[in-house]
Design an enzyme around this catalytic site. Sequence first.
Site, PDB file in Angstrom:
ATOM      1  N   GLU A 154      56.027  52.709 122.018  1.00  0.00           N
ATOM      2  CA  GLU A 154      56.074  53.857 122.941  1.00  0.00           C
ATOM      3  C   GLU A 154      55.477  53.516 124.304  1.00  0.00           C
ATOM      4  OE1 GLU A 154      54.141  57.018 120.720  1.00  0.00           O
ATOM      5  OE2 GLU A 154      56.029  57.573 119.786  1.00  0.00           O
ATOM      6  N   GLU A 185      61.000  55.865 114.677  1.00  0.00           N
ATOM      7  CA  GLU A 185      60.075  56.848 114.098  1.00  0.00           C
ATOM      8  C   GLU A 185      60.742  58.211 114.094  1.00  0.00           C
ATOM      9  OE1 GLU A 185      56.133  57.198 115.800  1.00  0.00           O
ATOM     10  OE2 GLU A 185      55.991  55.032 116.083  1.00  0.00           O
TER      11      GLU A 185
HETATM   12  C1  BGP Z   1      53.845  58.322 117.592  1.00  0.00           C
HETATM   13  C2  BGP Z   1      53.065  57.075 117.288  1.00  0.00           C
HETATM   14  C3  BGP Z   1      52.691  56.906 115.865  1.00  0.00           C
HETATM   15  C4  BGP Z   1      52.550  58.166 115.079  1.00  0.00           C
HETATM   16  C5  BGP Z   1      53.456  59.304 115.468  1.00  0.00           C
HETATM   17  C6  BGP Z   1      53.125  60.656 114.887  1.00  0.00           C
HETATM   18  O1  BGP Z   1      53.587  58.727 118.898  1.00  0.00           O
HETATM   19  O2  BGP Z   1      53.772  55.926 117.656  1.00  0.00           O
HETATM   20  O3  BGP Z   1      51.644  56.005 115.796  1.00  0.00           O
HETATM   21  O4  BGP Z   1      51.374  58.431 114.511  1.00  0.00           O
HETATM   22  O5  BGP Z   1      53.529  59.431 116.853  1.00  0.00           O
HETATM   23  O6  BGP Z   1      52.067  61.221 115.593  1.00  0.00           O
HETATM   24  P1  BGP Z   1      50.809  61.845 114.862  1.00  0.00           P
HETATM   25  O7  BGP Z   1      50.302  60.787 113.973  1.00  0.00           O
HETATM   26  O8  BGP Z   1      49.873  62.229 115.924  1.00  0.00           O
HETATM   27  O9  BGP Z   1      51.345  63.012 114.101  1.00  0.00           O
END
Ligand code: BGP
Length: 469
Positions: free
Chosen positions: A169, A362
């Site tokens: 990201e 993701e």
């Molecule tokens: C993205 C990241 C991840 C992940 C995901 C979900 O921005 O790359 O590392 O964790 O978000 O976010 P969160 O864990 O805050 O729910």
Amino acid sequence: MAFPEQFLWGGATAANQCEGAYDEDGKGLSIQDVLPHGFGPRTDGPTADNLKLKAIDHYHRYREDLALFAEMGFKVYRFSIAWTRIFPTGEEEEPNEAGLRFYDQIIDLCLANHMEPLVTISHYETPLALAEKYNGWTDRRMIDLYLRYCRVLFERYRGKVKYWITFNEINSLLRQPFMSGAIMTPKGELSAQDLYQAMHHELVASARAVRLAHEIDASYQIGCMVVGITIYPLTPDPDDILKVMDLDNDMYFFLDVHARGEYPYFAKRRFESLGVSLNITEEDREALKHTVDFIAFSYYSSNCATADPSRGEPSRSNMTPELRRNPYAGVTEWGWQIDPKGLRYTLNRLYARYRLPLFVAENGLGAHDVLIPDGNGSFTVEDDYRIAYMKEHLIQMHEAILDGVEVMGYTAWGCIDLVSCSTAEIEKRYGFIYVDLNSDGSGTLARYRKKNFAWYKEVIRTNGQNVLE
Ligand code: BGP
């Protein structure tokens, strides 16, 4: 038409959110070891309330975890390598062999189980020492240190790892300068000049990593990754449309450089209006020409934007507090909007602009889960809500494929429950596998298959047919 035959189905994790063992086998401190509250303030050193220091102890339980991924039939496993296991302070001349041995085993297990490893080289876990000494990516010297680390990985895993992502990201730098760019200066005090110069350094590092990877092994597939921020205008007011155009450009800045090899046409005006004058060398310009093989992105939700702050309701998401709620989309317990069609839209607009293969790196639903007896002496979670979320997204991803978009693969985020990135808690669960861990650190760490485990296994077995019926 079904999904493409070689479609890469799988799951994704990040070292700092699952491994734990934060100081074992020579590992140095990363910026995550001083971020006990995710996006919240950092501490001076590791503190007992930082769940990531132990996390789900994947460092010691990786065999069991990978066996479960293999049982689901993963074709790909996306994970990150912790930079600080390989170069504890980021500046050693030689890599830490013990750290490398850990990833040797992960990668060998992937290959033994027919899972393609997809390695994120830097996933929000820069060595803390580099943040302290150089103020992170504001300093040009970071480029060579990052490349030293990349070279070790590209040489060691030649013939084993085919797919790489340079930075997780990367566009989140503009919102989260410390987590994303290891920049110690508080956001409120950070000048646009330093922020965009840091962006430039990361972009050069990414492009030089692409070049290096291809020099070491021409068959390497190396991609960039962005947060797929999908924003709709709140109203048809042309000012709202222009507001969205501007916000979209925050993401296109990063993608245009990665995919087209130069700064976008709108950069000049943007830099001038911010009073930014980047230090770009001739060598940098040459380096940027090395474009990526594919574009990966995360997609969880969409939001709305308006030029008139009195309009609409503020978004409840901690990621994008300045945006507005979309009344036509659902919302998770954490205030993230649920918009499966936004995934089709995002895939289409990225493909229309770049014509490069896309990877949904993701996607998933963070939700509270309740562990119940499964009737066979073990436990499970009836997570129909998560199945529904994922099914709708897969249907829309398939629509995009029908539209003509080239999609390489899909890795469900947090395929095993792990510590959340933005809030550093465990209650926000994404997994197919439940981990018995509570946010106060208690729990047996036992793993249990949730209902969506069998469901996703069937998705992979039928190459997505079961979601289309
Ligand atoms: C993205 C990241 C991840 C992940 C995901 C979900 O921005 O790359 O590392 O964790 O978000 O976010 P969160 O864990 O805050 O729910």
